[in-house]
Motif scaffolding. Sequence first.
Motif, PDB file in Angstrom:
ATOM      1  N   SER A 132       0.799  -1.207   0.111  1.00  0.00           N
ATOM      2  CA  SER A 132       0.002   0.058   0.034  1.00  0.00           C
ATOM      3  C   SER A 132       0.826   1.188   0.094  1.00  0.00           C
ATOM      4  O   SER A 132       0.508   2.279  -0.759  1.00  0.00           O
ATOM      5  N   SER A 133       2.001   1.319   0.834  1.00  0.00           N
ATOM      6  CA  SER A 133       2.746   2.526   0.810  1.00  0.00           C
ATOM      7  C   SER A 133       3.450   2.789  -0.411  1.00  0.00           C
ATOM      8  O   SER A 133       3.397   3.880  -0.858  1.00  0.00           O
ATOM      9  N   VAL A 153       0.758   4.064  -2.865  1.00  0.00           N
ATOM     10  CA  VAL A 153       0.104   5.521  -2.675  1.00  0.00           C
ATOM     11  C   VAL A 153       1.261   6.536  -3.134  1.00  0.00           C
ATOM     12  O   VAL A 153       0.858   7.575  -3.455  1.00  0.00           O
ATOM     13  N   SER A 206      -1.218   5.345  -8.269  1.00  0.00           N
ATOM     14  CA  SER A 206      -2.109   5.837  -7.228  1.00  0.00           C
ATOM     15  C   SER A 206      -3.323   6.602  -8.400  1.00  0.00           C
ATOM     16  O   SER A 206      -4.267   6.759  -7.791  1.00  0.00           O
ATOM     17  N   GLU A 216      -4.073   7.506   1.155  1.00  0.00           N
ATOM     18  CA  GLU A 216      -3.343   6.380   2.050  1.00  0.00           C
ATOM     19  C   GLU A 216      -4.387   6.232   3.259  1.00  0.00           C
ATOM     20  O   GLU A 216      -4.604   5.072   3.542  1.00  0.00           O
TER      21      GLU A 216
END
Length: 435
Positions: free
Chosen positions: A66-67, A70, A76, A396
């Motif tokens: 996920s980091s 994003v 993203s 996020e």
Amino acid sequence: MTTTPVTSPFSRKETSAHPVVHRQPRNRVFKDLPLSDLVRTLSVLSVAALPAPLLSAIIGFVRRHSSAIVSSRILSWPIRRTFYKAFCVGESKSEIAANIATLRSRGINGVVLSFAREAKLDGNETNSTSAKEDAGLKSWVASNIETIAQVSSSDYIAVKFTGAGAKAVQAMQNFKYTDSSKIDGLKALKEGMFEVCEFAKQRGVKVMVDAESSLHQPAIDYLTLEAMAKYNTDGSALVFNTYQMYLKASLDKLKSHLNIASSKGYTMGIKLVRGAYIYVEPDRAGIIQDTKPDTDNAYDSAVDLLLRGTHTTAAQPWTAEVMLATHNTQSVDTAMSLFRSRPTGKQPVQKLVFAQLMGMADEISMKLASEIKSMDGAVNAGDVSVYKYSVWGSLEDCLLYMLRRAEENQDAAARSRITAGLMLSEIGNRMTFWR
């Protein structure tokens, strides 16, 4: 309490889990949606309709990375333009206000808004004794107050008590009605809840307390009833409790809480859901309804009880404001019929609100909005309305919410197919120039 074919308008002939939507070709529920919204929602639904193993693999990949997703513009951008815009109401105050205004322009009365970011915990909170000393609780109070500031009067915020920090969660798990020391353990959380309610009262915003797992629910019920006794005393409901009807005990608990409200003289705030914690309950066999039809029957019985004003052993009549949070077409149609056919005069349910998740079951929301608009004074303005539940925050913040929502709704393929079919039909209508 159960309903019977003689006394209840509810009748579920289908035993399938597939929802029923009555298609009305001449009444195009999506006719007011821009083409861009239809295309975006269809792209989101196409992912939701993937086979469960593939969808689970995608969800797991996104969660692990996920980091990186994003922080990457390339990755993203499509998520922000599709899933984020479908399920989340925005990040900045101006963006949130614009999106809520768009919903209202389509006949939706407002939002039930929650902050996507969860409270940050630290190691110093376990020795705290008040809301002011508890870092996790302070963060939770601040995020709820910030959420209240994002909406208008007559909107709702959604409050989740387990977001209030490790100490608050531990106090909830230890709670017992019969132990005064365990009740005292909730003092700081109650203090924080009342701080949120005070600000909500000043702004005219209602506070919807989400239901959670049965491990925490007794403490949630206690805190919410305490808040109702303080803030629901002026003939309307500021604070609402949520009842998950997949739990066998929920109908009896609802009746008990109506009796308590009656005896103490306050208005009940009630949100009815089928439930979202079925997979994390510690004793599913003992506390969960045996079948999906049993859950449907319990939900129907609760709606019937509330809108007919039947039941209760209370010495005094009870009053309530009710939110039916459901994507089930039959429940919506029957509840609306019951509400519209009530006799004139004072009724126990003063306001009826329907709610669906933003990005889901839009055909139900739009159909309700159209029906409410066409009532032409059949009920008083504001007595019945339709809302969308959404979250706000950065991409996020909202990404984990969107993943949880995807996981919770992997079994909603039938609903997704119905929505997609209606949207494709609407696009077809617009592309057929001779119509």
